[in-house]
Enzyme design. Structure first.
Site, PDB file in Angstrom:
ATOM      1  CG  HIS A 119     -88.534  25.593-129.875  1.00  0.00           C
ATOM      2  ND1 HIS A 119     -87.197  25.325-129.718  1.00  0.00           N
ATOM      3  CD2 HIS A 119     -88.600  26.762-130.573  1.00  0.00           C
ATOM      4  CE1 HIS A 119     -86.480  26.280-130.321  1.00  0.00           C
ATOM      5  NE2 HIS A 119     -87.303  27.163-130.827  1.00  0.00           N
ATOM      6  CB  CYS A 130    -110.314  19.234-138.088  1.00  0.00           C
ATOM      7  SG  CYS A 130    -110.089  18.142-136.661  1.00  0.00           S
ATOM      8  CB  SER A 190     -75.929  24.813-128.279  1.00  0.00           C
ATOM      9  OG  SER A 190     -77.168  24.643-128.975  1.00  0.00           O
TER      10      SER A 190
HETATM   11  C1  BV8 Z   1     -88.135  29.455-138.066  1.00  0.00           C
HETATM   12  C2  BV8 Z   1     -88.313  20.518-132.290  1.00  0.00           C
HETATM   13  C3  BV8 Z   1     -89.165  31.080-139.360  1.00  0.00           C
HETATM   14  C4  BV8 Z   1     -89.032  20.393-131.029  1.00  0.00           C
HETATM   15  C5  BV8 Z   1     -86.538  22.089-132.566  1.00  0.00           C
HETATM   16  C6  BV8 Z   1     -83.719  26.861-143.315  1.00  0.00           C
HETATM   17  C7  BV8 Z   1     -85.105  26.808-143.442  1.00  0.00           C
HETATM   18  C8  BV8 Z   1     -85.975  27.253-142.456  1.00  0.00           C
HETATM   19  C9  BV8 Z   1     -85.448  27.743-141.278  1.00  0.00           C
HETATM   20  C10 BV8 Z   1     -84.071  27.765-141.153  1.00  0.00           C
HETATM   21  C11 BV8 Z   1     -83.190  27.365-142.143  1.00  0.00           C
HETATM   22  N1  BV8 Z   1     -81.910  27.542-141.706  1.00  0.00           N
HETATM   23  C12 BV8 Z   1     -81.939  28.052-140.462  1.00  0.00           C
HETATM   24  C13 BV8 Z   1     -83.234  28.193-140.128  1.00  0.00           C
HETATM   25  C14 BV8 Z   1     -83.756  28.627-138.903  1.00  0.00           C
HETATM   26  C15 BV8 Z   1     -83.913  27.382-138.028  1.00  0.00           C
HETATM   27  C16 BV8 Z   1     -82.589  27.237-137.283  1.00  0.00           C
HETATM   28  O1  BV8 Z   1     -82.304  28.047-136.441  1.00  0.00           O
HETATM   29  N2  BV8 Z   1     -81.778  26.232-137.641  1.00  0.00           N
HETATM   30  C17 BV8 Z   1     -80.483  26.122-136.991  1.00  0.00           C
HETATM   31  C18 BV8 Z   1     -80.243  24.703-136.511  1.00  0.00           C
HETATM   32  C19 BV8 Z   1     -79.415  26.610-137.969  1.00  0.00           C
HETATM   33  N3  BV8 Z   1     -84.996  27.691-137.136  1.00  0.00           N
HETATM   34  C20 BV8 Z   1     -86.244  27.296-137.448  1.00  0.00           C
HETATM   35  O2  BV8 Z   1     -86.541  26.603-138.393  1.00  0.00           O
HETATM   36  C21 BV8 Z   1     -87.305  27.825-136.496  1.00  0.00           C
HETATM   37  N4  BV8 Z   1     -88.371  28.420-137.255  1.00  0.00           N
HETATM   38  O3  BV8 Z   1     -87.058  29.947-138.271  1.00  0.00           O
HETATM   39  O4  BV8 Z   1     -89.268  29.872-138.660  1.00  0.00           O
HETATM   40  C22 BV8 Z   1     -89.576  30.805-140.745  1.00  0.00           C
HETATM   41  C23 BV8 Z   1     -90.508  29.815-141.006  1.00  0.00           C
HETATM   42  C24 BV8 Z   1     -90.888  29.604-142.310  1.00  0.00           C
HETATM   43  C25 BV8 Z   1     -90.333  30.376-143.317  1.00  0.00           C
HETATM   44  C26 BV8 Z   1     -89.381  31.351-143.021  1.00  0.00           C
HETATM   45  C27 BV8 Z   1     -88.999  31.567-141.737  1.00  0.00           C
HETATM   46  C28 BV8 Z   1     -87.879  26.677-135.665  1.00  0.00           C
HETATM   47  C29 BV8 Z   1     -86.832  26.244-134.664  1.00  0.00           C
HETATM   48  C30 BV8 Z   1     -87.407  25.160-133.741  1.00  0.00           C
HETATM   49  C31 BV8 Z   1     -86.900  23.832-134.208  1.00  0.00           C
HETATM   50  N5  BV8 Z   1     -87.336  22.797-133.296  1.00  0.00           N
HETATM   51  N6  BV8 Z   1     -86.944  20.970-132.004  1.00  0.00           N
HETATM   52  C32 BV8 Z   1     -88.494  19.166-130.348  1.00  0.00           C
HETATM   53  O5  BV8 Z   1     -88.771  18.053-130.826  1.00  0.00           O
HETATM   54  O6  BV8 Z   1     -87.773  19.368-129.353  1.00  0.00           O
HETATM   55  S1  BV8 Z   1     -84.925  22.558-132.346  1.00  0.00           S
HETATM   56  C33 BV8 Z   1     -84.181  21.910-130.971  1.00  0.00           C
HETATM   57  O7  BV8 Z   1     -83.060  22.785-130.715  1.00  0.00           O
HETATM   58  C34 BV8 Z   1     -84.988  21.942-129.691  1.00  0.00           C
HETATM   59  O8  BV8 Z   1     -86.201  22.642-129.815  1.00  0.00           O
HETATM   60  C35 BV8 Z   1     -84.080  22.701-128.735  1.00  0.00           C
HETATM   61  O9  BV8 Z   1     -84.804  23.358-127.798  1.00  0.00           O
HETATM   62  C36 BV8 Z   1     -83.416  23.630-129.658  1.00  0.00           C
HETATM   63  C37 BV8 Z   1     -82.193  24.328-129.119  1.00  0.00           C
HETATM   64  O10 BV8 Z   1     -81.297  23.361-128.639  1.00  0.00           O
HETATM   65  P1  BV8 Z   1     -80.769  23.539-127.112  1.00  0.00           P
HETATM   66  O11 BV8 Z   1     -81.935  23.608-126.225  1.00  0.00           O
HETATM   67  O12 BV8 Z   1     -79.791  24.670-127.057  1.00  0.00           O
HETATM   68  O13 BV8 Z   1     -80.063  22.148-126.874  1.00  0.00           O
HETATM   69  P2  BV8 Z   1     -78.574  21.720-127.264  1.00  0.00           P
HETATM   70  O14 BV8 Z   1     -78.483  20.244-127.060  1.00  0.00           O
HETATM   71  O15 BV8 Z   1     -78.216  22.317-128.585  1.00  0.00           O
HETATM   72  O16 BV8 Z   1     -77.642  22.441-126.183  1.00  0.00           O
HETATM   73  C38 BV8 Z   1     -77.708  22.039-124.829  1.00  0.00           C
HETATM   74  C39 BV8 Z   1     -76.703  22.916-124.078  1.00  0.00           C
HETATM   75  O17 BV8 Z   1     -76.797  22.601-122.683  1.00  0.00           O
HETATM   76  C40 BV8 Z   1     -75.271  22.677-124.488  1.00  0.00           C
HETATM   77  O18 BV8 Z   1     -74.636  23.941-124.655  1.00  0.00           O
HETATM   78  C41 BV8 Z   1     -74.656  21.924-123.299  1.00  0.00           C
HETATM   79  O19 BV8 Z   1     -73.294  22.280-123.097  1.00  0.00           O
HETATM   80  C42 BV8 Z   1     -75.490  22.445-122.170  1.00  0.00           C
HETATM   81  N7  BV8 Z   1     -75.640  21.547-121.011  1.00  0.00           N
HETATM   82  C43 BV8 Z   1     -75.712  20.186-121.004  1.00  0.00           C
HETATM   83  N8  BV8 Z   1     -75.889  19.752-119.734  1.00  0.00           N
HETATM   84  C44 BV8 Z   1     -75.949  20.856-118.947  1.00  0.00           C
HETATM   85  C45 BV8 Z   1     -75.786  22.004-119.747  1.00  0.00           C
HETATM   86  N9  BV8 Z   1     -75.788  23.257-119.248  1.00  0.00           N
HETATM   87  C46 BV8 Z   1     -75.955  23.392-117.909  1.00  0.00           C
HETATM   88  N10 BV8 Z   1     -76.131  22.340-117.067  1.00  0.00           N
HETATM   89  C47 BV8 Z   1     -76.123  21.064-117.550  1.00  0.00           C
HETATM   90  N11 BV8 Z   1     -76.273  20.035-116.688  1.00  0.00           N
HETATM   91 ZN    ZN Z   2    -109.300  16.217-137.393  1.00  0.00          ZN
END
Ligand code: BV8
Ligand code: ZN
Length: 251
Positions: A119, A130, A190
């Site tokens: 990501h 550009c 997650s």
């Molecule tokens: C794509 C930006 C193909 C960067 C992020 C409608 C339209 C278009 C796409 C979609 C759509 N519907 C669904 C999709 C697909 C979509 C998607 O999956 N949506 C989901 C939410 C349903 N995906 C996309 O859009 C991706 N691209 O599909 O392109 C395409 C393109 C064009 C046309 C057709 C197809 C792009 C996905 C990337 C999005 N960018 N962020 C930034 O600013 O960070 S998403 C965001 O979520 C972050 O990137 C993050 O990395 C990602 C995943 O989250 P996690 O890392 O899992 O974090 P989270 O908080 O959820 O969980 C943390 C976990 O840790 C928990 O379980 C917790 O219990 C645990 N934890 C906490 N503390 C600890 C721990 N574990 C261990 N130890 C600890 N101490």
């Molecule tokens: Zn430029």
């Protein structure tokens, strides 16, 4: 502390290739907020307002305010014991591939040498017109949304927003690594954001032994071979002690 099984110890002892898939949870103990936890970023902000290109074009100032806030947090923190344990894992296997959804660069800073950033990386920025690259030093002192010195286009953070394709090479190499893994760890994610979240199943279908490390069960837990519940910053150093020391004793 959840113990790792003798099965995992024996799997790791012989494994040539290990993949570690990480999410925001592995950086939580460094002080980086997660997205979907109780204090998660998405509880305060709406992803559709911030993490997609239409939101950026509509309101670049708001999106830059959010990313500058996150850049400042990430610039002020260090990798934690979990990141360092993964980097040390490289001395026990021919291939250790880190595939991260995180944009905080902490795996590389901890010493991991094969890291695929699915990501993007918050320390990198580019002009949307550009494509000119800008590092943080060149843009962080702008009050307003920074503009390109070459064409005056809007500069954006080099991260993957919703609806955007993942970097093709990073994705392809991640799929190949998942297909080759003998042991696949899914840590601190997650597992709800696709296509990244499909990697554990790709590895499982190819025959990998799947281990999930998380503070709570996730949507993926039922499909893991082993779930270690607890903080990754505590479990990973312990896992290194138990699994690899005994593995070393057998050599
Ligand atoms: C794509 C930006 C193909 C960067 C992020 C409608 C339209 C278009 C796409 C979609 C759509 N519907 C669904 C999709 C697909 C979509 C998607 O999956 N949506 C989901 C939410 C349903 N995906 C996309 O859009 C991706 N691209 O599909 O392109 C395409 C393109 C064009 C046309 C057709 C197809 C792009 C996905 C990337 C999005 N960018 N962020 C930034 O600013 O960070 S998403 C965001 O979520 C972050 O990137 C993050 O990395 C990602 C995943 O989250 P996690 O890392 O899992 O974090 P989270 O908080 O959820 O969980 C943390 C976990 O840790 C928990 O379980 C917790 O219990 C645990 N934890 C906490 N503390 C600890 C721990 N574990 C261990 N130890 C600890 N101490
Ligand atoms: Zn430029």
């Amino acid at each position: 502390m959840t113990q790792c099984s003798t099965r995992l110890i024996s799997k790791l002892k012989d494994a040539q290739s290990v993949v570690v898939f990480t999410g925001a949870g592995i950086s939580a103990e460094s002080g980086v907020p997660t997205f979907r936890g109780n204090d998660g970023l998405w509880t305060k902000f709406k992803p559709e307002e911030l993490a997609n290109v239409d939101a950026f074009i509509r309101n670049p100032e708001l999106v830059w305010e959010w990313y500058k806030h996150r850049k400042q947090i990430i610039a002020s923190i260090q990798p934690n014991a979990g990141h360092y344990a993964l980097a040390r894992m490289e001395q026990f296997h021919k291939h250790v591939t880190v595939i991260t959804q995180n944009i905080d660069n902490l795996h590389r800073r901890a010493g991991s040498t094969t890291v695929h950033e699915l990501h993007g990386n918050i320390e990198h920025n580019y002009c949307i017109d550009c494509g000119k690259y800008f590092d943080d030093q060149e843009i962080m002192n702008h009050d307003r949304a920074p503009r390109c010195s070459a064409c005056n286009g809007l500069i954006r953070p080099d991260v993957v927003w919703f609806g955007e394709l993942l970097p093709v090479e990073e994705w392809n190499e991640s799929v190949t690594a998942a297909e080759r893994a003998e042991v696949f760890f899914s840590i601190g994610t997650s597992a709800v954001v696709y296509p990244a979240a499909s990697l554990p199943m790709i590895a499982r279908r190819a025959g990998a032994y799947i281990v999930e490390i998380n503070i709570e069960p996730t949507e993926f837990s039922s499909r893991a071979d082993e779930v270690l519940l607890g903080k990754s910053g505590e479990i990973l150093p312990h896992l290194l002690e138990v699994c690899y020391q005994s593995a070393l004793k057998h050599i």
